[in-house]
Design a protein around this motif. Structure first.
Motif, mmCIF file in Angstrom:
data_model
loop_
_atom_site.group_PDB
_atom_site.id
_atom_site.type_symbol
_atom_site.label_atom_id
_atom_site.label_comp_id
_atom_site.label_asym_id
_atom_site.label_seq_id
_atom_site.Cartn_x
_atom_site.Cartn_y
_atom_site.Cartn_z
ATOM 1 N N TYR A 1 -4.554 3.335 8.437
ATOM 2 C CA TYR A 1 -4.787 1.942 8.058
ATOM 3 C C TYR A 1 -5.213 1.881 6.584
ATOM 4 O O TYR A 1 -5.920 2.774 6.102
ATOM 5 C CB TYR A 1 -5.885 1.328 8.929
ATOM 6 N N GLY A 2 -4.787 0.840 5.933
ATOM 7 C CA GLY A 2 -5.166 0.697 4.536
ATOM 8 C C GLY A 2 -4.405 -0.431 3.873
ATOM 9 O O GLY A 2 -3.938 -1.366 4.532
ATOM 10 N N TYR A 3 -4.235 -0.320 2.593
ATOM 11 C CA TYR A 3 -3.636 -1.388 1.813
ATOM 12 C C TYR A 3 -2.602 -0.818 0.842
ATOM 13 O O TYR A 3 -2.763 0.287 0.308
ATOM 14 C CB TYR A 3 -4.709 -2.147 1.037
ATOM 15 N N GLU A 4 -1.593 -1.613 0.607
ATOM 16 C CA GLU A 4 -0.572 -1.219 -0.357
ATOM 17 C C GLU A 4 -1.146 -1.324 -1.764
ATOM 18 O O GLU A 4 -1.861 -2.267 -2.092
ATOM 19 C CB GLU A 4 0.644 -2.132 -0.217
ATOM 20 N N ARG A 5 -0.818 -0.345 -2.565
ATOM 21 C CA ARG A 5 -1.277 -0.363 -3.943
ATOM 22 C C ARG A 5 -0.400 -1.287 -4.778
ATOM 23 O O ARG A 5 0.794 -1.363 -4.595
ATOM 24 C CB ARG A 5 -1.238 1.053 -4.543
ATOM 25 N N HIS A 6 -1.044 -1.972 -5.679
ATOM 26 C CA HIS A 6 -0.306 -2.865 -6.590
ATOM 27 C C HIS A 6 -0.657 -2.483 -8.012
ATOM 28 O O HIS A 6 -1.835 -2.323 -8.365
ATOM 29 C CB HIS A 6 -0.693 -4.339 -6.334
ATOM 30 N N GLU A 7 0.388 -2.337 -8.825
ATOM 31 C CA GLU A 7 0.142 -2.009 -10.222
ATOM 32 C C GLU A 7 -0.395 -3.246 -10.952
ATOM 33 O O GLU A 7 0.126 -4.359 -10.776
ATOM 34 C CB GLU A 7 1.451 -1.555 -10.903
ATOM 35 N N ASP A 8 -1.429 -3.032 -11.744
ATOM 36 C CA ASP A 8 -2.013 -4.150 -12.501
ATOM 37 C C ASP A 8 -1.121 -4.518 -13.670
ATOM 38 O O ASP A 8 -0.492 -3.687 -14.266
ATOM 39 C CB ASP A 8 -3.407 -3.742 -13.010
#
Length: 198
Positions: free
Chosen positions: A191-198
């Motif tokens: 479980y977790g979250y998708e990374r998003h590039e800033d």
């Protein structure tokens, strides 16, 4: 003959008297020309055989430029950001949580620890994250194989680099649990979250 003898004695006396005077006059004339005196021994250059009538001034001292020091070349540090003790602790956690799983499942568990460290929610060191109350099983035995996996994860290997894995558990469910469901590795749901590039 007596007269000749008296004259010779007189000439010898005159020469004895005039000799030192002539020497002093010569030194005086030399001093007037150069502006230096023989008594200034520290200000004269000696050749080892005679003293030259040249005053020791900066213009007469040969100067050799001092070489410019070469700046030290900084040595690039290749020390890892983690310690050997932390790598061994992570390997022992892998033994407790994923020793029977394929390598990819073991990397996933290590990624969870490192992603939690990155978040700062469970501690600011690997040790604090692993020993956070009620989170992971107690670390087990240290093996060379699991130490290699732990070091690979510490050096950047990830099971799912596009995700931040914050939780896992043994479950067949694909529903959310503290965070959105991502996937399964062996018996573990992640479980977790998708990374998003800033």
């Amino acid at each position: 003959m007596l007269r000749n003898a008296v004259m010779i004695v007189c000439l010898i006396a005159v020469a004895t008297t005039l000799g030192p005077m002539a020497t002093e006059q010569a030194h005086a004339q030399e001093s007037a020309t150069t502006g230096a005196t023989p008594s200034d021994a520290d200000d004269w250059i000696s050749t080892g055989e005679e003293t030259l009538g040249v005053a020791l001034t900066p213009a007469h001292i040969p100067t050799t430029p001092m070489p410019t020091p070469t700046p030290a070349v900084p040595v690039e540090s290749h020390a890892p950001w983690w310690t050997q003790a932390e790598a061994e602790l992570l390997a022992r956690l892998l033994y407790a949580e994923a020793r029977g799983e394929p390598r990819e499942g073991q990397i996933m568990v290590a990624q969870c620890v490192l992603d939690r460290l990155e978040s700062g929610l469970w501690g600011d060191t690997i040790t604090r994250v692993i020993y956070a109350p009620g989170q992971f099983a107690a670390p087990g035995k240290l093996t060379d194989a699991l130490l290699e996996v732990a070091v690979a994860a510490l050096e950047g290997e990830r099971a799912m680099p596009e995700y931040s894995i914050l939780y896992f558990r043994c479950a067949r469910s694909t529903g959310a649990w503290y965070a959105p469901y991502i996937t399964h590795y062996g018996p573990h749901a992640c479980y977790g979250y998708e990374r998003h590039e800033d």
